[in-house]
Design a protein around this motif. Sequence first.
Motif, short mmCIF file in Angstrom:
data_model
loop_
_atom_site.label_atom_id
_atom_site.label_comp_id
_atom_site.label_asym_id
_atom_site.label_seq_id
_atom_site.Cartn_x
_atom_site.Cartn_y
_atom_site.Cartn_z
N LEU A 31 -61.52 -26.71 42.51
CA LEU A 31 -61.76 -26.01 41.09
C LEU A 31 -60.61 -24.95 40.90
CD1 LEU A 31 -63.85 -24.69 38.75
CD2 LEU A 31 -64.81 -23.31 40.06
N GLY A 32 -60.05 -24.88 40.94
CA GLY A 32 -58.82 -24.23 41.05
C GLY A 32 -57.64 -24.77 40.31
N THR A 33 -57.09 -26.11 40.61
CA THR A 33 -56.65 -26.71 40.10
C THR A 33 -56.51 -27.02 38.37
OG1 THR A 33 -56.03 -27.84 42.66
CG2 THR A 33 -55.25 -29.03 40.88
N ARG A 34 -57.92 -27.24 38.92
CA ARG A 34 -58.93 -28.20 37.23
C ARG A 34 -58.53 -26.75 36.37
NH1 ARG A 34 -63.30 -30.40 40.42
NH2 ARG A 34 -64.47 -29.17 39.65
N LEU A 35 -59.04 -25.57 37.02
CA LEU A 35 -58.42 -24.60 35.82
C LEU A 35 -57.21 -23.90 35.50
CD1 LEU A 35 -60.82 -21.79 37.43
CD2 LEU A 35 -61.63 -22.72 35.72
N GLN A 37 -54.99 -26.38 35.15
CA GLN A 37 -54.17 -27.31 34.55
C GLN A 37 -55.01 -27.28 33.19
OE1 GLN A 37 -56.53 -30.62 36.80
NE2 GLN A 37 -54.26 -31.35 37.59
N HIS A 38 -56.35 -26.67 33.32
CA HIS A 38 -56.43 -26.59 31.73
C HIS A 38 -56.42 -25.10 31.28
CE1 HIS A 38 -59.57 -24.78 28.85
NE2 HIS A 38 -61.06 -25.34 29.39
N ASN A 39 -56.15 -24.45 31.76
CA ASN A 39 -54.92 -23.38 31.33
C ASN A 39 -53.67 -23.70 29.97
OD1 ASN A 39 -56.74 -21.15 31.32
ND2 ASN A 39 -55.41 -20.67 33.33
N ARG A 40 -53.63 -24.47 31.11
CA ARG A 40 -51.54 -25.47 30.44
C ARG A 40 -51.80 -26.39 29.60
NH1 ARG A 40 -50.60 -26.01 36.25
NH2 ARG A 40 -51.23 -27.92 36.24
N ILE A 41 -52.93 -26.91 29.91
CA ILE A 41 -53.24 -27.51 28.65
C ILE A 41 -53.70 -26.62 27.23
CG2 ILE A 41 -55.49 -28.68 27.35
CD1 ILE A 41 -55.73 -30.73 30.05
N GLU A 42 -54.06 -25.45 27.64
CA GLU A 42 -54.99 -24.56 26.58
C GLU A 42 -53.21 -24.02 25.85
OE1 GLU A 42 -57.39 -23.30 24.76
OE2 GLU A 42 -58.49 -25.02 26.36
N VAL A 43 -52.05 -23.33 26.82
CA VAL A 43 -50.87 -23.12 26.17
C VAL A 43 -50.59 -24.09 25.28
CG1 VAL A 43 -48.76 -22.55 26.74
CG2 VAL A 43 -50.61 -21.15 27.84
N ASP A 44 -50.10 -25.14 25.75
CA ASP A 44 -49.88 -26.31 25.02
C ASP A 44 -50.04 -26.70 23.70
OD1 ASP A 44 -48.48 -27.39 27.45
OD2 ASP A 44 -48.59 -28.58 27.80
N THR A 45 -52.36 -27.21 23.79
CA THR A 45 -52.52 -26.39 23.10
C THR A 45 -52.28 -25.93 21.42
OG1 THR A 45 -54.63 -28.52 23.58
CG2 THR A 45 -55.26 -27.03 21.68
#
Length: 95
Positions: A31-35, A37-45
């Motif tokens: 879950l920590g890893t996915r969070l 990754q999600h944060n990185r995706i949000e920043v990239d988006t």
Amino acid sequence: MSETELQDGLGAANARFDRALLRLDQSAKNLGTRLRQHNRIEVDTQRLVHERSRLATELDKTAARAKRLDDSAHDVSRRLVEAMETVRSVLAKAE
């Protein structure tokens, strides 16, 4: 229930509990890893949205400049035609 059966039952329950804790720990790590990754995706988006906006503005400016250049080229062409007609007229009168 005999003492041995009780010990075996407690040992099996303890083993199941340990496996459950390991799965829970792994799930928390996943879950920590996915969070992250999600944060990185949000920043990239957000970066891509900003870049898209900047490029759209630049495209609008470039399109406006191209229109002005096209209008100017049309005006120059019209004036050249008028000048050529004037020259032909003058040459025709001189003959």
